[in-house]
Design an enzyme around this catalytic site. Sequence first.
Site, PDB file in Angstrom:
ATOM      1  N   ASP A  46      37.059  39.826  36.195  1.00  0.00           N
ATOM      2  CA  ASP A  46      36.084  38.731  36.171  1.00  0.00           C
ATOM      3  C   ASP A  46      35.412  38.598  37.544  1.00  0.00           C
ATOM      4  OD1 ASP A  46      38.226  37.637  37.515  1.00  0.00           O
ATOM      5  OD2 ASP A  46      38.382  35.828  36.290  1.00  0.00           O
ATOM      6  N   SER A  47      35.834  39.460  38.501  1.00  0.00           N
ATOM      7  CA  SER A  47      35.118  39.591  39.774  1.00  0.00           C
ATOM      8  C   SER A  47      33.669  39.983  39.507  1.00  0.00           C
ATOM      9  CB  SER A  47      35.794  40.648  40.653  1.00  0.00           C
ATOM     10  OG  SER A  47      35.981  41.852  39.933  1.00  0.00           O
ATOM     11  N   ASP A  85      39.768  41.510  31.957  1.00  0.00           N
ATOM     12  CA  ASP A  85      40.207  40.225  32.497  1.00  0.00           C
ATOM     13  C   ASP A  85      39.726  39.125  31.558  1.00  0.00           C
ATOM     14  OD1 ASP A  85      41.538  39.262  34.651  1.00  0.00           O
ATOM     15  OD2 ASP A  85      39.884  39.506  36.074  1.00  0.00           O
ATOM     16  N   LYS A 114      43.969  41.083  30.767  1.00  0.00           N
ATOM     17  CA  LYS A 114      44.702  40.512  31.911  1.00  0.00           C
ATOM     18  C   LYS A 114      44.550  38.992  31.862  1.00  0.00           C
ATOM     19  CE  LYS A 114      43.398  40.981  36.425  1.00  0.00           C
ATOM     20  NZ  LYS A 114      43.175  39.579  36.834  1.00  0.00           N
ATOM     21  N   GLU A 116      45.769  35.327  33.923  1.00  0.00           N
ATOM     22  CA  GLU A 116      46.326  34.765  35.163  1.00  0.00           C
ATOM     23  C   GLU A 116      47.338  33.657  34.865  1.00  0.00           C
ATOM     24  OE1 GLU A 116      43.279  33.408  37.864  1.00  0.00           O
ATOM     25  OE2 GLU A 116      42.209  35.312  37.816  1.00  0.00           O
ATOM     26  N   GLU A 184      48.531  39.209  43.843  1.00  0.00           N
ATOM     27  CA  GLU A 184      47.354  39.162  44.728  1.00  0.00           C
ATOM     28  C   GLU A 184      47.638  38.345  45.982  1.00  0.00           C
ATOM     29  OE1 GLU A 184      43.645  38.397  42.756  1.00  0.00           O
ATOM     30  OE2 GLU A 184      42.564  38.136  44.646  1.00  0.00           O
TER      31      GLU A 184
HETATM   32  O1  KIV Z   1      38.687  40.203  38.875  1.00  0.00           O
HETATM   33  C1  KIV Z   1      39.219  41.179  39.429  1.00  0.00           C
HETATM   34  O2  KIV Z   1      38.549  42.140  39.815  1.00  0.00           O
HETATM   35  C2  KIV Z   1      40.667  41.163  39.603  1.00  0.00           C
HETATM   36  C3  KIV Z   1      41.339  42.229  40.401  1.00  0.00           C
HETATM   37  C4  KIV Z   1      40.840  42.427  41.742  1.00  0.00           C
HETATM   38  C5  KIV Z   1      42.818  42.147  40.317  1.00  0.00           C
HETATM   39  O3  KIV Z   1      41.302  40.296  39.064  1.00  0.00           O
END
Ligand code: KIV
Length: 285
Positions: A46-47, A85, A114, A116, A184
């Site tokens: 989600d980055s 994510d 993924k 959190e 992280e």
């Molecule tokens: O959103 C993302 O890119 C991440 C990773 C850097 C672990 O969660």
Amino acid sequence: MTKRVTVKTIQKIKDSGEKFSVLTAYDYSTAKYIDEAGVDIILIGDSLAMVALGYETTHYVGVEEMEIFTGAVARGAKRAMVVTDMPFMSYNVSVEDALKNTSRMIKAGASAVKIEGANEHILKVITRCVQSGIPVMGHLGFTPQLLNTIGGYNIQGKSFDTTLEILDSAKKLEAAGVFSIVLELMPEESAKFIADNLNVPVISCGAGKYCSGQVLVSDDVFGKYSEFKPKFARKYGDMKTLIFNCAKQFDEDVKNGKFPSDDEIFSLSEEELKQLRLHEGSIKC
Ligand code: KIV
């Protein structure tokens, strides 16, 4: 046919004491090249809200966008495992809602998601996902979706007590059935302490060298995202300069009449040209 990396492959790598690599990607061609380079897991993080869409935090991306980007990455990745994510609030409302949203990512082409955190609700969500055939990667330590609650990009697990708390959460995630856990922003000794007490592979995101896997945001690795460079990210290239120079050269060539060249145009044959000339001036606009 290329053999796809699966949850089993990742566990085998961990058990053999080898390492595996994880990079983020958000589009087809980047995913294709990362895949061809041999990276084991491609994460549609989600980055992307920050590096691809220009928002200040990860909070601004939704299920629909993650679904579209997942499809693009999945079409480019032939060998790597594709993990999506789950975005902010896409799994927090109810277990049913979470199942609906996670299954959308699988249908879009991901082989896992993924999630959190490890509170009671999240543990229920993970259990139901795993029971439904949706593998889950956990994420502890600094969890960006809780940025406003944490109050900043703070290193987690600096004391023995907080490290124990993270280990306790990791154990709960393991019992719920996650196939791996991202840690992280942690001191590497604390991350090692946690990893050594788990059976599932642990992936470091700024948590040192002792984890089985390492994940970085590809835009940091390629030198493309320049707003902020985390201490733990290593820049392997300078795509920002490459893109700038290409765009600058193109702009100059267009303005100087150097683009397009004779090799970059389509032309009419003599006969077709004659026809065109015959009608020149006869069409009224
Ligand atoms: O959103 C993302 O890119 C991440 C990773 C850097 C672990 O969660």
